[in-house]
Design a protein around this motif. Structure first.
Motif, PDB file in Angstrom:
ATOM      1  N   VAL A 230       0.746  -0.936   0.228  1.00 17.62           N
ATOM      2  CA  VAL A 230       0.039   0.285   0.186  1.00 17.62           C
ATOM      3  C   VAL A 230       1.137   1.573  -0.712  1.00 17.62           C
ATOM      4  O   VAL A 230       1.903   1.602   1.198  1.00 17.62           O
ATOM      5  N   ARG A 231       1.034   2.356  -0.905  1.00  9.75           N
ATOM      6  CA  ARG A 231       1.708   2.901  -0.686  1.00  9.75           C
ATOM      7  C   ARG A 231       1.010   4.809  -0.138  1.00  9.75           C
ATOM      8  O   ARG A 231       1.585   5.160   0.388  1.00  9.75           O
ATOM      9  N   ASP A 232      -0.440   4.343  -0.412  1.00  5.86           N
ATOM     10  CA  ASP A 232      -1.418   5.662   0.736  1.00  5.86           C
ATOM     11  C   ASP A 232      -0.827   5.429   2.171  1.00  5.86           C
ATOM     12  O   ASP A 232      -0.661   6.272   2.917  1.00  5.86           O
ATOM     13  N   SER A 233      -0.756   4.069   3.065  1.00  7.67           N
ATOM     14  CA  SER A 233      -0.810   3.615   4.222  1.00  7.67           C
ATOM     15  C   SER A 233       0.232   2.967   4.681  1.00  7.67           C
ATOM     16  O   SER A 233       0.479   2.846   5.719  1.00  7.67           O
ATOM     17  N   ALA A 234       1.534   2.895   3.257  1.00  8.32           N
ATOM     18  CA  ALA A 234       2.250   2.583   3.866  1.00  8.32           C
ATOM     19  C   ALA A 234       3.348   2.993   5.432  1.00  8.32           C
ATOM     20  O   ALA A 234       3.375   2.320   6.190  1.00  8.32           O
ATOM     21  N   GLU A 235       2.861   4.011   5.958  1.00  8.26           N
ATOM     22  CA  GLU A 235       4.059   4.898   6.444  1.00  8.26           C
ATOM     23  C   GLU A 235       2.827   3.869   7.975  1.00  8.26           C
ATOM     24  O   GLU A 235       3.487   3.955   8.636  1.00  8.26           O
ATOM     25  N   ARG A 236       1.680   4.287   7.818  1.00  7.63           N
ATOM     26  CA  ARG A 236       0.264   4.187   8.665  1.00  7.63           C
ATOM     27  C   ARG A 236       0.951   2.858   9.008  1.00  7.63           C
ATOM     28  O   ARG A 236       0.848   1.927  10.371  1.00  7.63           O
ATOM     29  N   GLN A 237       1.101   1.666   8.008  1.00  8.42           N
ATOM     30  CA  GLN A 237       0.602   0.504   8.264  1.00  8.42           C
ATOM     31  C   GLN A 237       2.128  -0.317   8.990  1.00  8.42           C
ATOM     32  O   GLN A 237       2.520  -0.970   9.937  1.00  8.42           O
ATOM     33  N   ARG A 238       3.496   0.424   8.910  1.00  8.57           N
ATOM     34  CA  ARG A 238       4.717   0.271   9.263  1.00  8.57           C
ATOM     35  C   ARG A 238       4.865   0.028  10.380  1.00  8.57           C
ATOM     36  O   ARG A 238       5.426  -0.584  12.286  1.00  8.57           O
TER      37      ARG A 238
ATOM     38  N   ASP B  43      13.611  -3.830   8.592  1.00  7.18           N
ATOM     39  CA  ASP B  43      15.626  -3.324   8.561  1.00  7.18           C
ATOM     40  C   ASP B  43      15.440  -2.729   7.179  1.00  7.18           C
ATOM     41  O   ASP B  43      14.851  -1.704   7.045  1.00  7.18           O
ATOM     42  N   ASP B  44      16.685  -1.911   7.057  1.00  8.21           N
ATOM     43  CA  ASP B  44      17.095  -1.196   6.113  1.00  8.21           C
ATOM     44  C   ASP B  44      16.787  -0.748   5.215  1.00  8.21           C
ATOM     45  O   ASP B  44      16.103   0.240   4.751  1.00  8.21           O
ATOM     46  N   ARG B  45      16.305  -1.854   4.033  1.00  9.36           N
ATOM     47  CA  ARG B  45      14.806  -1.641   3.652  1.00  9.36           C
ATOM     48  C   ARG B  45      13.612  -1.680   3.469  1.00  9.36           C
ATOM     49  O   ARG B  45      12.761  -1.699   2.049  1.00  9.36           O
ATOM     50  N   ASP B  46      13.357  -1.253   4.490  1.00  4.46           N
ATOM     51  CA  ASP B  46      11.513  -1.270   4.822  1.00  4.46           C
ATOM     52  C   ASP B  46      11.234  -2.644   4.113  1.00  4.46           C
ATOM     53  O   ASP B  46       9.550  -2.417   4.232  1.00  4.46           O
ATOM     54  N   ARG B  47      12.244  -3.704   5.012  1.00  2.84           N
ATOM     55  CA  ARG B  47      11.430  -5.289   4.906  1.00  2.84           C
ATOM     56  C   ARG B  47      11.228  -5.572   6.398  1.00  2.84           C
ATOM     57  O   ARG B  47      12.102  -6.244   7.040  1.00  2.84           O
ATOM     58  N   VAL B  48      10.089  -6.785   6.152  1.00  2.00           N
ATOM     59  CA  VAL B  48       9.837  -7.245   7.302  1.00  2.00           C
ATOM     60  C   VAL B  48      10.120  -8.814   7.281  1.00  2.00           C
ATOM     61  O   VAL B  48      10.611  -8.956   6.035  1.00  2.00           O
TER      62      VAL B  48
END
Length: 110
Positions: free
Chosen positions: A66-74, A85-90
């Motif tokens: 999700v692009r719009d809520s990516a920050e929220r989801q994280r 991780d550093d690449r925003d991966r789980v």
DNA sequence: TGCTTGACATAAT
DNA sequence: CATTATGCCAAGC
């Protein structure tokens, strides 16, 4: 919304806090093997306020789709103890929820 | 009715 | 690792 999606939502609700599941995984739990795309579609059509932990569903690459809520989801995931991780991966190896089915072909962790 | 898109997966490159 | 190709099916147009 379609009643077909209820099955998907229920599968998502089975994901415990602190764990994540991929779209394909949710699809299988919902009895729709190979229909991962529909899971994404179902979540996209999900109305706000529903009792569905949508943030625990990520793509097979361990990334947020999700692009719009990516920050929220994280934020939601980190609040549950899921690390990125550093690449925003789980790390799916660590956080992928193994449950629901006894026929899960998932390899033993570490 | 038919073509295009899309919160994806998997295999091949 | 990342990119590409293909399969899947519901919604939009």
């Amino acid at each position: 919304m379609s009643a077909r999606y209820e099955t998907i939502y229920q599968a998502v609700r089975r994901i415990p806090a602190g764990w994540v599941a991929t779209y394909g995984q949710v699809a299988r739990l919902a009895g729709l093997p190979g229909r991962a795309r529909q899971v994404g579609y179902a979540l996209a059509a999900l109305e706000a306020g529903r009792d569905v932990p949508w943030h625990r569903v990520i793509n097979a690459q361990g990334r947020i789709s999700v692009r719009d809520s990516a920050e929220r989801q994280r934020e939601l995931l980190e609040a549950e103890g899921v690390a990125f991780d550093d690449r925003d991966r789980v790390s799916l190896e660590r956080y992928r929820w193994r449950g629901g089915a006894a026929e899960d072909p998932w390899l033993p962790l570490v």
